[in-house]
Write a protein that holds these residues in place. Structure first.
Motif, short mmCIF file in Angstrom:
data_model
loop_
_atom_site.label_atom_id
_atom_site.label_comp_id
_atom_site.label_asym_id
_atom_site.label_seq_id
_atom_site.Cartn_x
_atom_site.Cartn_y
_atom_site.Cartn_z
N HIS A 158 0.84 -1.15 0.06
CA HIS A 158 0.10 0.11 0.13
C HIS A 158 0.85 1.36 0.07
O HIS A 158 2.00 1.22 0.38
CB HIS A 158 -0.86 -0.04 1.11
CG HIS A 158 -1.84 -1.19 1.62
ND1 HIS A 158 -2.58 -1.42 0.34
CD2 HIS A 158 -1.87 -2.16 2.18
CE1 HIS A 158 -3.28 -2.58 0.76
NE2 HIS A 158 -2.77 -2.96 1.85
N GLY A 264 -7.98 5.08 -5.62
CA GLY A 264 -7.53 4.61 -4.34
C GLY A 264 -7.46 5.55 -3.14
O GLY A 264 -7.20 6.69 -3.53
N TRP B 42 -17.71 -5.29 -5.55
CA TRP B 42 -16.50 -5.56 -4.85
C TRP B 42 -15.53 -4.76 -5.54
O TRP B 42 -15.19 -4.89 -6.59
CB TRP B 42 -16.21 -7.02 -4.66
CG TRP B 42 -15.00 -7.06 -4.13
CD1 TRP B 42 -13.72 -7.65 -4.57
CD2 TRP B 42 -14.56 -7.00 -2.79
NE1 TRP B 42 -12.81 -7.72 -3.93
CE2 TRP B 42 -13.34 -7.24 -2.40
CE3 TRP B 42 -15.55 -6.53 -1.64
CZ2 TRP B 42 -12.55 -7.30 -1.30
CZ3 TRP B 42 -14.56 -6.48 -0.38
CH2 TRP B 42 -13.24 -6.83 -0.23
N SER B 43 -14.97 -3.90 -4.61
CA SER B 43 -13.67 -3.53 -5.07
C SER B 43 -12.59 -3.57 -3.87
O SER B 43 -13.09 -3.16 -2.71
CB SER B 43 -13.56 -2.17 -5.50
OG SER B 43 -14.30 -1.13 -4.36
N ALA B 44 -11.36 -3.58 -3.84
CA ALA B 44 -10.69 -3.87 -2.92
C ALA B 44 -10.24 -2.96 -2.03
O ALA B 44 -10.03 -1.71 -2.72
CB ALA B 44 -9.11 -4.33 -3.31
N PRO B 45 -10.59 -2.93 -0.53
CA PRO B 45 -10.48 -1.52 0.17
C PRO B 45 -8.79 -1.48 0.74
O PRO B 45 -8.18 -2.56 0.66
CB PRO B 45 -11.35 -1.90 1.32
CG PRO B 45 -11.26 -3.38 1.49
CD PRO B 45 -10.97 -3.99 0.06
N LYS B 56 -13.14 -4.21 7.00
CA LYS B 56 -11.90 -4.53 5.86
C LYS B 56 -11.24 -3.44 5.35
O LYS B 56 -10.04 -3.65 4.76
CB LYS B 56 -12.74 -5.02 4.72
CG LYS B 56 -13.47 -6.43 5.06
CD LYS B 56 -12.04 -7.47 5.38
CE LYS B 56 -12.35 -8.69 6.48
NZ LYS B 56 -11.28 -9.35 7.09
N ILE B 59 -13.10 2.45 1.24
CA ILE B 59 -13.13 2.59 -0.25
C ILE B 59 -13.43 4.06 -0.71
O ILE B 59 -13.91 4.82 0.52
CB ILE B 59 -14.08 1.64 -0.82
CG1 ILE B 59 -15.43 1.86 -0.24
CG2 ILE B 59 -13.71 0.33 -0.65
CD1 ILE B 59 -16.66 0.77 -1.10
N ASP B 70 -17.20 -6.81 6.83
CA ASP B 70 -17.41 -8.00 6.36
C ASP B 70 -18.53 -8.46 7.27
O ASP B 70 -18.27 -8.80 8.33
CB ASP B 70 -16.22 -8.88 6.16
CG ASP B 70 -16.71 -10.27 5.60
OD1 ASP B 70 -17.68 -10.70 6.02
OD2 ASP B 70 -15.72 -10.84 4.79
N SER B 81 -13.87 -16.16 0.16
CA SER B 81 -13.28 -15.20 -0.79
C SER B 81 -13.98 -14.57 -1.55
O SER B 81 -15.03 -14.88 -1.75
CB SER B 81 -12.15 -16.03 -1.45
OG SER B 81 -12.80 -16.79 -2.17
N TYR B 82 -13.81 -13.19 -1.74
CA TYR B 82 -14.47 -12.39 -2.53
C TYR B 82 -14.52 -12.81 -4.08
O TYR B 82 -13.60 -12.92 -4.54
CB TYR B 82 -14.37 -10.78 -2.14
CG TYR B 82 -14.11 -10.50 -0.72
CD1 TYR B 82 -15.23 -10.87 0.03
CD2 TYR B 82 -12.94 -10.07 -0.24
CE1 TYR B 82 -15.18 -10.31 1.47
CE2 TYR B 82 -13.01 -9.87 1.20
CZ TYR B 82 -13.94 -9.91 2.04
OH TYR B 82 -13.96 -9.63 3.15
N THR B 86 -20.01 -10.80 -5.00
CA THR B 86 -19.76 -9.97 -3.68
C THR B 86 -20.14 -8.73 -3.90
O THR B 86 -19.86 -8.09 -4.82
CB THR B 86 -18.47 -10.10 -3.28
OG1 THR B 86 -17.76 -11.51 -3.19
CG2 THR B 86 -18.44 -9.55 -1.82
#
Lengths: 293, 176
Positions: A158, A264, B42-45, B56, B59, B70, B81-82, B86
């Motif tokens: 990150h 992001g 879903w998008s990765a946080p 989690k 975003i 979650d 798993s997402y 999701t």
């Protein structure tokens, strides 16, 4: 923040228009163009954002202020306050030099309220004035409310932002300059100084150690220097500060968040908070995660 | 806070309550649809340091920094798993304490919950909503506001304001 700034600005503009700018006849007589100028400006200065309201009017009439202050008993009959002390008088509650109340201003509820509002925003207000040349009021607000110059660093997968203001130096880690003290604590030799090393990985919960860290961000908080271990230095950029508390809660070591160019989210790190986290972590778990192992 | 409670009462005060329902671990859950801001893929946080595991991260929703939880982990169900189905249900949550400057004004937070899949929008007659039985052994205030008992199925109705509260309790429980 904007609503707190709105009223003071309206007030300052009214003051300039009513007290500052002269009539066209007066201006011509003083050798100025008949049309007055009122300028609103904003710019960064150090860790602040400055909003200025400036006019090219008659300036503060210090004699009138002194007379009014004497009348109000703010100044004794024998006292002769300095010019800056007199300029300060306009912030006294209820202070007014206007001989008549107009539609625009003159009720004496004014500069003290302006100052109070700015104080609530953790800001400062300063007045400069030159007789016959104009008045300039500068509102100085902490930049942390808006935009921060930041160094982007990569820690694990990150990116995080470290405010440039807290950064003293950026150096490539030379493992021959790492020393030890008890408790697995490591220090880094930086010229004549030894700074404690703080691997960011465990504090930010990304990977257990800082073994792969290659860069050292020497940062300062509360007068103490620390060497923050990061994987990579990325770009330096200005970032818009977003609150994490408005939708979540305060998180130690994080002063806010920002949205990066790719959409992001990156957290803005608080060096003082990171030091506290590091101390707390070392108390609970005496770590063995030396860099130079 | 007040107006939100009122909003909820209005929906229940009528002939029924409209729920957005979704699936978690094969079971159907529902939330008051008036509390739903939007539904997202879903998008990765970005993970938040030092928070309970079920949070989690955050975003970016149109420039707003929004934490997501979650729901499986919050309900202490096994993790999954997402994937493509999701879904993040973005909710408006009462309360919170934005900042010292805003502390005096009622505040509404925006937070998301991760669910396995969307199900439906259903209107539930008021008489079909039963209070959840109280299990004495749980100290935490329940997340379940009631259970909709329909002819062919049951839907667990969640109290959205409880999903993100009690975070401290969970961390304490995990540490112990």
């Amino acid at each position: 923040m904007l609503e707190k700034l709105g009223d003071p600005l309206v007030h300052l503009v009214r003051n300039s228009l009513d007290h500052g700018l002269e009539s066209p006849a007066e201006r011509l007589a003083a050798g100025k163009p008949p049309q007055g100028t009122l300028e609103l400006r904003d710019y960064h200065q150090g860790s602040s954002i400055v909003v200025e309201v400036a006019d090219d009017g008659r300036g503060l009439d210090l004699a009138k202020i002194l007379a009014s202050a004497r009348r109000r008993g703010l100044v004794g009959p024998d006292e002769t306050p300095s010019d800056s002390a007199l300029r300060e008088m306009i912030f006294a509650p209820g202070f007014s030099t206007a001989s008549a109340v107009t539609d625009v201003s003159g009720r004496g509820v004014g500069m003290d309220v302006v100052r109070r509002n700015i104080k609530e925003l953790a800001g400062e207000i300063a007045v400069e004035s030159t007789p016959g040349r104009g008045t300039r009021v500068a509102l100085r607000l902490p930049l942390t409310l808006a935009i921060v110059d930041g160094q982007l660093v990569r820690v694990g997968p990150h990116s995080y932002v470290i405010p440039l203001l807290s950064i003293v130096d950026l150096v490539e880690l030379d493992r021959t300059l790492v020393g030890w003290v008890e408790g697995g604590r490591e220090v880094y030799r930086l010229g004549d100084e030894l700074v404690p090393l703080v691997p960011l990985h465990p504090l930010l919960g990304v990977g257990a150690d800082g073994r792969e860290a290659r860069m050292l961000v020497v940062a300062e908080a509360d007068g103490q220097r620390v060497g923050l271990l990061v994987d990579e230095l990325q770009s330096q950029q200005q970032v818009v500060v977003k609150s994490l508390e408005s939708n979540y809660e305060r998180v130690e070591g994080v002063s806010g968040a920002t949205i990066l160019g790719d959409g992001g989210v990156a957290f803005i790190l608080d060096v003082g908070g990171l030091r506290r986290l590091d101390r707390a972590r070392r108390r609970t778990a005496p770590a063995r995660e030396q860099v130079a192992a | 806070m007040d107006d939100m409670t009122e909003g909820r009462n209005n929906t229940t005060a009528a002939d029924g309550e409209q729920l957005l329902t979704f699936i978690v671990d094969g079971k159907e859950y529902g939330v008051d649809i008036l509390r739903v801001q939007e539904i997202r893929g879903w998008s990765a946080p970005m993970p938040i340091p030092n928070t309970p595991a079920y949070i989690k991260g955050v975003i970016n929703i149109r420039g707003d920094v929004v934490p997501i939880a979650d729901l499986r982990e919050r309900l202490r169900l096994p993790a999954l798993s997402y994937g493509d189905t999701t879904v993040v249900v973005v909710l408006r949550i009462a309360g919170g304490h934005a900042s010292a400057a805003e502390a005096s004004t009622p505040h509404e937070r925006v937070m998301g919950i991760i669910v396995d899949a969307m199900s439906d929008v259903t209107k539930i007659p008021l008489k079909s909503i039963k209070p959840a039985p109280v299990f004495a052994e749980t100290l935490e205030k329940p997340l379940t506001r009631g259970i909709a008992t329909l002819e062919d199925k049951m839907i667990t109705i969640l109290d959205v304001d409880r999903i993100f509260s009690g975070a401290g309790d969970v961390t304490a429980a995990q540490a112990a």
